[in-house]
Scaffold this motif. Structure first.
Motif, PDB file in Angstrom:
ATOM      1  N   GLN A 158       0.829  -1.204   0.000  1.00 56.79           N
ATOM      2  CA  GLN A 158       0.000   0.000   0.000  1.00 56.79           C
ATOM      3  C   GLN A 158       0.867   1.259   0.000  1.00 56.79           C
ATOM      4  OE1 GLN A 158      -2.697   1.452   3.424  1.00 56.79           O
ATOM      5  NE2 GLN A 158      -4.041   0.210   2.135  1.00 56.79           N
ATOM      6  N   HIS A 159       1.930   1.271   0.828  1.00 57.75           N
ATOM      7  CA  HIS A 159       2.868   2.397   0.826  1.00 57.75           C
ATOM      8  C   HIS A 159       3.511   2.557  -0.551  1.00 57.75           C
ATOM      9  CE1 HIS A 159       2.340   3.211   4.967  1.00 57.75           C
ATOM     10  NE2 HIS A 159       3.102   2.260   5.453  1.00 57.75           N
ATOM     11  N   CYS A 175       2.386   1.624  -3.491  1.00 58.29           N
ATOM     12  CA  CYS A 175       1.429   2.137  -4.477  1.00 58.29           C
ATOM     13  C   CYS A 175       1.166   3.624  -4.284  1.00 58.29           C
ATOM     14  CB  CYS A 175       0.125   1.355  -4.395  1.00 58.29           C
ATOM     15  SG  CYS A 175       0.265  -0.317  -5.027  1.00 58.29           S
ATOM     16  N   ARG A 176       1.075   4.063  -3.037  1.00 54.87           N
ATOM     17  CA  ARG A 176       0.824   5.491  -2.779  1.00 54.87           C
ATOM     18  C   ARG A 176       2.011   6.338  -3.235  1.00 54.87           C
ATOM     19  NH1 ARG A 176      -1.690   6.620   3.037  1.00 54.87           N
ATOM     20  NH2 ARG A 176      -2.202   8.597   2.024  1.00 54.87           N
ATOM     21  N   GLU A 227       2.119   6.975  -6.898  1.00 56.98           N
ATOM     22  CA  GLU A 227       1.219   7.979  -7.451  1.00 56.98           C
ATOM     23  C   GLU A 227       1.975   9.266  -7.761  1.00 56.98           C
ATOM     24  OE1 GLU A 227      -2.089   7.826  -8.229  1.00 56.98           O
ATOM     25  OE2 GLU A 227      -1.894   5.680  -7.853  1.00 56.98           O
ATOM     26  N   PRO A 252      -0.404  11.464  -1.314  1.00 60.30           N
ATOM     27  CA  PRO A 252      -1.241  10.678  -2.231  1.00 60.30           C
ATOM     28  C   PRO A 252      -2.509  10.189  -1.542  1.00 60.30           C
ATOM     29  CG  PRO A 252       1.059   9.971  -2.319  1.00 60.30           C
ATOM     30  CD  PRO A 252       0.933  10.899  -1.154  1.00 60.30           C
ATOM     31  N   ASP A 253      -3.586  10.238  -2.265  1.00 55.16           N
ATOM     32  CA  ASP A 253      -4.874   9.760  -1.763  1.00 55.16           C
ATOM     33  C   ASP A 253      -4.881   8.234  -1.828  1.00 55.16           C
ATOM     34  OD1 ASP A 253      -7.504   9.049  -1.279  1.00 55.16           O
ATOM     35  OD2 ASP A 253      -8.324  10.765  -2.367  1.00 55.16           O
ATOM     36  N   ILE A 254      -5.175   7.605  -0.708  1.00 56.20           N
ATOM     37  CA  ILE A 254      -5.126   6.142  -0.653  1.00 56.20           C
ATOM     38  C   ILE A 254      -6.126   5.495  -1.611  1.00 56.20           C
ATOM     39  CG2 ILE A 254      -6.791   5.900   1.231  1.00 56.20           C
ATOM     40  CD1 ILE A 254      -4.944   3.680   2.333  1.00 56.20           C
ATOM     41  N   CYS A 267      -4.914   4.770  -5.365  1.00 55.25           N
ATOM     42  CA  CYS A 267      -3.985   3.688  -5.708  1.00 55.25           C
ATOM     43  C   CYS A 267      -4.587   2.309  -5.475  1.00 55.25           C
ATOM     44  CB  CYS A 267      -2.685   3.835  -4.917  1.00 55.25           C
ATOM     45  SG  CYS A 267      -2.848   3.491  -3.165  1.00 55.25           S
ATOM     46  N   TYR A 272      -2.811  -1.101  -6.387  1.00 59.67           N
ATOM     47  CA  TYR A 272      -2.459  -1.972  -5.267  1.00 59.67           C
ATOM     48  C   TYR A 272      -2.885  -3.405  -5.543  1.00 59.67           C
ATOM     49  CZ  TYR A 272      -3.058  -4.199  -0.706  1.00 59.67           C
ATOM     50  OH  TYR A 272      -3.044  -5.079   0.328  1.00 59.67           O
TER      51      TYR A 272
END
Length: 202
Positions: free
Chosen positions: A104-105, A107-108, A111, A183-185, A188, A192
């Motif tokens: 997740q980190h 992917c953010r 962005e 970045p907006d979670i 992504c 993700y």
């Protein structure tokens, strides 16, 4: 993100971040007292010197908890391979995070920038990280264990590393955005899931 901005845009990084020496006395005192309970002073050669800084217990406990959960890093000496040459360096190290949080980190961050994820092995005795050779201009952002218990009897631990290029050519958003937004979670989420699928298929 601050560290990536410092790597990619050092001049802009220092321009966007206030310099401590430029702050007035009142502003400095306000910042200090948010985190410090008191300071022990001692007299040496007719001058007062700081003997010990006592942080507020709430600040210390919150900081320690965030570190244990893998959200705050510390500097750690490390040897890693760069184009077949062993390089001694100091890198940012954080504790274990579950793989879903790691992805997740990743992917953010992607962005805003081009950030890659490498997996490798850290040998405890030599502090040597055996990992895929870094490419030209790649800089380690952070390393972290990929297993929850890294104090087991094994003499090595599986590690992950985020890397990015030390130039601004791969920044995907407006330069101002990398300093003023995160970045907006939700943006992504699709990426993700794609990354997660690829990891599982390896």
């Amino acid at each position: 993100m601050d560290f990536i901005n410092k790597v990619k845009l050092p001049i802009s990084y220092y321009a966007f971040n206030e310099n401590w020496d430029l702050l007035d006395r009142e502003t400095k005192a306000d910042i200090v007292m948010r985190y410090i309970d008191d300071v022990d002073l001692e007299m040496k050669a007719n001058n007062y010197e700081i003997k010990q800084i006592n942080f507020r217990i709430t600040f210390y406990s919150d900081f320690e908890e965030l570190y244990k959960q893998g959200y705050i890093d510390k500097k750690r000496p490390l040897t890693y391979n760069f184009n077949g040459i062993c390089v001694d360096n100091v890198v940012r190290y954080s504790e274990y995070l579950p793989i879903k949080d790691v992805l997740q980190h990743l992917c953010r961050l992607n962005e805003y920038y081009e950030v890659n994820f490498y997996k490798g092995t850290l040998y405890k005795e030599t502090e040597k990280l055996d990992i895929f050779p870094l490419q030209n201009n790649e800089v380690p952002i952070r390393i972290f264990p990929l297993q929850e218990n890294n104090n087991c009897d094994k003499d090595y631990v599986s590690m992950g590393m985020f890397v990015t290029k030390n130039n601004p050519n791969d920044i995907k958003v407006n330069i101002r955005d990398v300093f003023e937004t995160i970045p907006d979670i939700t943006l992504c989420k699709e990426n993700y899931l794609l990354v997660l699928t690829n990891i599982k298929s390896l």
